[in-house]
Design a protein around this motif. Structure first.
Motif, mmCIF file in Angstrom:
data_model
loop_
_atom_site.group_PDB
_atom_site.id
_atom_site.type_symbol
_atom_site.label_atom_id
_atom_site.label_comp_id
_atom_site.label_asym_id
_atom_site.label_seq_id
_atom_site.Cartn_x
_atom_site.Cartn_y
_atom_site.Cartn_z
ATOM 1 N N ARG A 1 59.286 -31.285 20.124
ATOM 2 C CA ARG A 1 58.934 -32.548 20.768
ATOM 3 C C ARG A 1 59.346 -33.742 19.912
ATOM 4 N NH1 ARG A 1 52.992 -30.876 23.289
ATOM 5 N NH2 ARG A 1 53.832 -30.321 25.332
ATOM 6 N N GLU A 2 59.074 -33.655 18.609
ATOM 7 C CA GLU A 2 59.424 -34.776 17.731
ATOM 8 C C GLU A 2 60.930 -35.009 17.707
ATOM 9 O OE1 GLU A 2 57.706 -34.686 13.819
ATOM 10 O OE2 GLU A 2 58.919 -36.387 13.138
ATOM 11 N N PHE A 3 61.706 -33.911 17.783
ATOM 12 C CA PHE A 3 63.157 -34.033 17.674
ATOM 13 C C PHE A 3 63.842 -34.206 19.036
ATOM 14 C CE2 PHE A 3 63.105 -31.183 13.593
ATOM 15 C CZ PHE A 3 62.485 -32.208 12.893
ATOM 16 N N ILE B 1 67.743 -32.362 18.968
ATOM 17 C CA ILE B 1 67.702 -31.171 18.098
ATOM 18 C C ILE B 1 66.716 -30.174 18.705
ATOM 19 C CG2 ILE B 1 67.203 -30.253 15.795
ATOM 20 C CD1 ILE B 1 67.667 -33.116 14.703
ATOM 21 N N ARG B 2 67.208 -28.985 19.026
ATOM 22 C CA ARG B 2 66.319 -27.942 19.563
ATOM 23 C C ARG B 2 65.696 -27.152 18.412
ATOM 24 N NH1 ARG B 2 68.778 -23.893 22.019
ATOM 25 N NH2 ARG B 2 70.910 -24.369 21.405
ATOM 26 N N VAL B 3 64.456 -26.718 18.618
ATOM 27 C CA VAL B 3 63.761 -25.914 17.599
ATOM 28 C C VAL B 3 63.118 -24.713 18.289
ATOM 29 C CG1 VAL B 3 62.030 -25.878 15.768
ATOM 30 C CG2 VAL B 3 63.207 -28.023 16.304
ATOM 31 N N ASN B 4 63.488 -23.531 17.841
ATOM 32 C CA ASN B 4 62.882 -22.299 18.354
ATOM 33 C C ASN B 4 62.508 -21.391 17.194
ATOM 34 O OD1 ASN B 4 63.311 -22.387 21.456
ATOM 35 N ND2 ASN B 4 65.322 -22.961 20.631
ATOM 36 N N THR B 5 61.625 -20.462 17.468
ATOM 37 C CA THR B 5 61.190 -19.504 16.440
ATOM 38 C C THR B 5 61.356 -18.079 16.957
ATOM 39 O OG1 THR B 5 59.643 -20.992 15.324
ATOM 40 C CG2 THR B 5 59.118 -18.648 15.240
ATOM 41 N N ILE B 6 61.886 -17.231 16.106
ATOM 42 C CA ILE B 6 61.906 -15.789 16.402
ATOM 43 C C ILE B 6 60.749 -15.166 15.640
ATOM 44 C CG2 ILE B 6 63.207 -13.628 16.239
ATOM 45 C CD1 ILE B 6 65.777 -15.328 16.164
#
Ligand SMILES: NC(=O)c1ccc[n+]([C@@H]2O[C@H](COP(=O)([O-])OP(=O)(O)OC[C@H]3O[C@@H](n4cnc5c(N)ncnc54)[C@H](O)[C@@H]3O)[C@@H](O)[C@H]2O)c1
Length: 256
Positions: free
Chosen positions: A174-176, A181-186
């Motif tokens: 959300r901040e990015f 800029i996408r942010v994901n976690t595995i």
């Protein structure tokens, strides 16, 4: 995202899943920078893949800022960040095998604070870079663990560090958002890497027995494939993806 010629930082790429990710990204044409405390291992992977290596201890903020700055200068703009560096160890808090408090702090410093620091450094640089398709600037992949959800015994600090990664995934996405800029976690289950090989054999047998399908540990290359998919799919953002053959960590008493 077209990986050809794209700058990428992979932390923890001297070993295990980070190593497989560095190999996969480099084979796809990315310009890869390795950030890892294991200087010799990082140098070997760099030599084998054409990557460059920038050794540092992620628990040391000044050393981290220096190494990431050098990595950005070498392969930047860094549009792909994969944060694989981590320590995984059983750390009883009470009893004869109780670990010192400093060690618990170090687990959080490397896994959680170290990841957040690298994310911050790369995002600050990306914010100054030109936007690409749909206004996108880059993609970040953080690494959690089943421990974030399933609370393995004697792993309070590790579980907290990985729970923190899960919690900050959406907040960072959300901040990015305005920066593209996408942010994901595995969130991996048990993967056959040096980290897990130190676990008791009976526990590893249990992991495989209790994995619905397929009945084995994950291969580091399967993790790297997921990283590639996350890079490719532009609508994937703010997600935590469990990659674990539907395994859930069982309860063991004691272990301390
Ligand atoms: N292997 C598993 O079963 C498993 C399961 C769930 C989550 N994970 C997570 O996946 C990630 C990758 O683990 P792996 O299994 O490939 O382990 P690994 O031990 O093979 O690799 C971890 C890498 O992190 C580096 N590292 C450790 N401390 C560091 C520090 N202070 N500064 C910089 N680098 C440091 C190590 O040198 C190593 O190269 C970790 O975050 C781990 O917690 C692993």
């Amino acid at each position: 995202m077209n990986l050809q010629g794209t700058g990428a930082i992979v932390t923890g790429a001297a070993s295990g899943m980070g190593r497989a990710t560095a190999v996969t990204l480099a084979q796809a044409g990315a310009r890869v920078a390795i950030v890892d405390i294991n200087e010799e291992g990082a140098r070997e992977v760099a030599a084998a893949t054409g990557a460059q290596s920038f050794p540092c201890d992620l628990a040391d903020p000044a050393a981290t800022a220096k190494a990431v700055g050098r990595a950005i200068a070498a392969v930047g703009p860094v549009r792909i960040l994969v944060c694989c560096a981590g320590v995984g160890r059983m750390e009883p808090i009470v009893g004869p095998a109780a670990v010192p408090f400093d060690q618990l702090v170090n687990t959080l410093a490397v896994n959680l604070i170290g990841t957040l620091h690298v994310v911050k450094l790369v995002a600050a640089d990306l914010a100054t870079r030109v936007a690409l398709e749909e206004g996108g600037r880059g993609v970040m992949v953080m690494v959690a663990s089943g421990a974030a959800f399933d609370g393995p015994t004697a792993s309070a600090a590790y579980s907290a560090s990985k729970g923190g990664i899960v919690s900050m995934t959406l907040a960072l996405a959300r901040e990015f958002g305005d920066l593209g800029i996408r942010v994901n976690t595995i969130s991996p289950g048990a993967f056959a890497t040096p980290m897990i090989r130190g676990a008791p054999a009976a526990m590893l047998d249990d992991v495989i027995r209790m994995t619905p399908f397929p009945k084995r540990m994950g291969a580091p290359e399967e993790f790297a494939e997921m990283v590639r998919y996350i890079c490719a799919n532009r609508f994937l953002n703010g997600s935590v993806i469990r990659l674990d053959g539907a395994n859930r960590v069982p309860y063991y008493s004691g272990l301390g």
